[in-house]
Design a protein around this motif. Sequence first.
Motif, PDB file in Angstrom:
ATOM      1  N   GLU A 287       0.703  -1.226  -0.026  1.00 41.46           N
ATOM      2  CA  GLU A 287      -0.043   0.399   0.142  1.00 41.46           C
ATOM      3  C   GLU A 287       0.703   1.176  -0.085  1.00 41.46           C
ATOM      4  O   GLU A 287       0.392   2.183   0.907  1.00 41.46           O
ATOM      5  N   VAL A 288       2.156   1.518  -1.050  1.00 40.06           N
ATOM      6  CA  VAL A 288       2.250   2.234  -1.397  1.00 40.06           C
ATOM      7  C   VAL A 288       2.371   3.987  -1.914  1.00 40.06           C
ATOM      8  O   VAL A 288       2.988   4.480  -2.117  1.00 40.06           O
ATOM      9  N   THR A 289       0.915   3.460  -2.015  1.00 38.61           N
ATOM     10  CA  THR A 289       0.264   4.934  -3.059  1.00 38.61           C
ATOM     11  C   THR A 289       0.253   5.895  -1.952  1.00 38.61           C
ATOM     12  O   THR A 289       0.821   7.343  -2.103  1.00 38.61           O
ATOM     13  N   THR A 290       0.228   5.927  -0.421  1.00 33.27           N
ATOM     14  CA  THR A 290       0.551   6.972   0.757  1.00 33.27           C
ATOM     15  C   THR A 290       1.877   7.031   1.097  1.00 33.27           C
ATOM     16  O   THR A 290       2.502   7.890   1.235  1.00 33.27           O
ATOM     17  N   GLN A 291       2.584   5.875   0.764  1.00 32.89           N
ATOM     18  CA  GLN A 291       3.549   5.716   1.630  1.00 32.89           C
ATOM     19  C   GLN A 291       4.483   4.943   1.411  1.00 32.89           C
ATOM     20  O   GLN A 291       4.995   4.043   1.140  1.00 32.89           O
ATOM     21  N   PRO A 292       5.505   5.434  -0.174  1.00 34.51           N
ATOM     22  CA  PRO A 292       6.567   4.748  -0.600  1.00 34.51           C
ATOM     23  C   PRO A 292       7.473   4.000  -0.311  1.00 34.51           C
ATOM     24  O   PRO A 292       7.834   5.065   0.744  1.00 34.51           O
ATOM     25  N   ILE A 293       8.282   3.077  -0.389  1.00 36.36           N
ATOM     26  CA  ILE A 293       9.175   2.818   0.160  1.00 36.36           C
ATOM     27  C   ILE A 293      10.101   3.302  -0.660  1.00 36.36           C
ATOM     28  O   ILE A 293      10.086   2.022  -1.637  1.00 36.36           O
ATOM     29  N   VAL A 294      11.700   3.503  -0.247  1.00 32.77           N
ATOM     30  CA  VAL A 294      12.486   3.591  -0.517  1.00 32.77           C
ATOM     31  C   VAL A 294      13.895   3.578   0.331  1.00 32.77           C
ATOM     32  O   VAL A 294      15.179   3.858  -0.477  1.00 32.77           O
ATOM     33  N   ARG A 295      13.725   3.039   1.153  1.00 34.29           N
ATOM     34  CA  ARG A 295      14.656   2.980   2.347  1.00 34.29           C
ATOM     35  C   ARG A 295      15.529   1.683   1.935  1.00 34.29           C
ATOM     36  O   ARG A 295      15.392   1.199   3.422  1.00 34.29           O
ATOM     37  N   ASP A 296      14.508   0.178   1.267  1.00 28.23           N
ATOM     38  CA  ASP A 296      14.327  -1.151   1.167  1.00 28.23           C
ATOM     39  C   ASP A 296      15.562  -0.728   0.400  1.00 28.23           C
ATOM     40  O   ASP A 296      16.050  -1.221  -0.707  1.00 28.23           O
ATOM     41  N   LEU A 297      17.246  -0.428   0.762  1.00 21.34           N
ATOM     42  CA  LEU A 297      18.064  -0.293  -0.332  1.00 21.34           C
ATOM     43  C   LEU A 297      18.802  -1.584  -0.071  1.00 21.34           C
ATOM     44  O   LEU A 297      19.493  -2.095  -1.420  1.00 21.34           O
TER      45      LEU A 297
END
Length: 235
Positions: free
Chosen positions: A148-158
């Motif tokens: 459900e990343v439309t409201t909180q994109p996951i970008v720190r899974d690096l």
Amino acid sequence: MATLLKPVNSSPADSASLPTRPAPWAAAWARPGYRLRLALVLLLMAALLSVVPGFFHFIQARPGHRLADPLLALLPVHDVSVPTFALIYGAVAGTLVYLLPRPNLLLRALWAYLFLQLLRMGTLWLLPLDPPAALVLLRDPVMDRIFEVTTQPIVRDLFFSGHTATMTLLALVVRGRKLRRALLLMTVAVGMLVLIQRVHYSYDVLAAPLFAWLAYWLAGRVTKQQPAAQDSIPL
């Protein structure tokens, strides 16, 4: 003399007397150890799926460190979400078609994927990072719905790159030189695309194959089979 050299045709009765090898799934399912390992890995994957969204939202909410990456600075920046996921989901679908009639390889692939996810969750928890400054949001038509990343994109899974590691794992679990070579080329392409998208550092992509190999090796220890129990269909 010609009569003596003439090949003797086997009769239907002779053919019927030859031992037949059971189908791969029938042979695998007949082993209690196979059924236990398959049920266990499916149960563990279902349990993991229930905690993964919360874990990644925790990763996203936690501040991290931004790294200097000279190699990344040499590449252009573009939104390449469409070709990235066309390669990934195309490779996944093709590998599943290959694995489904090969139960022993499929079992090892499932365990390897489970170990890969656990390894990645471990490295993400240990190494909080912020994404590169020029990041272009990667749109995943499947995982976006799960998390459900439309409201909180996951970008720190690096660290490490899950896309590159998954592609590497697909290349490891198949047999046959041509298929493996094709998957390896697709892996390199995906690794380059996620860098162009700036959703990973080059360190994340370069480390991914090592973790994929480790997951595959661990899976081999769990699913170790005797030679007679291997899949018997042509590669």
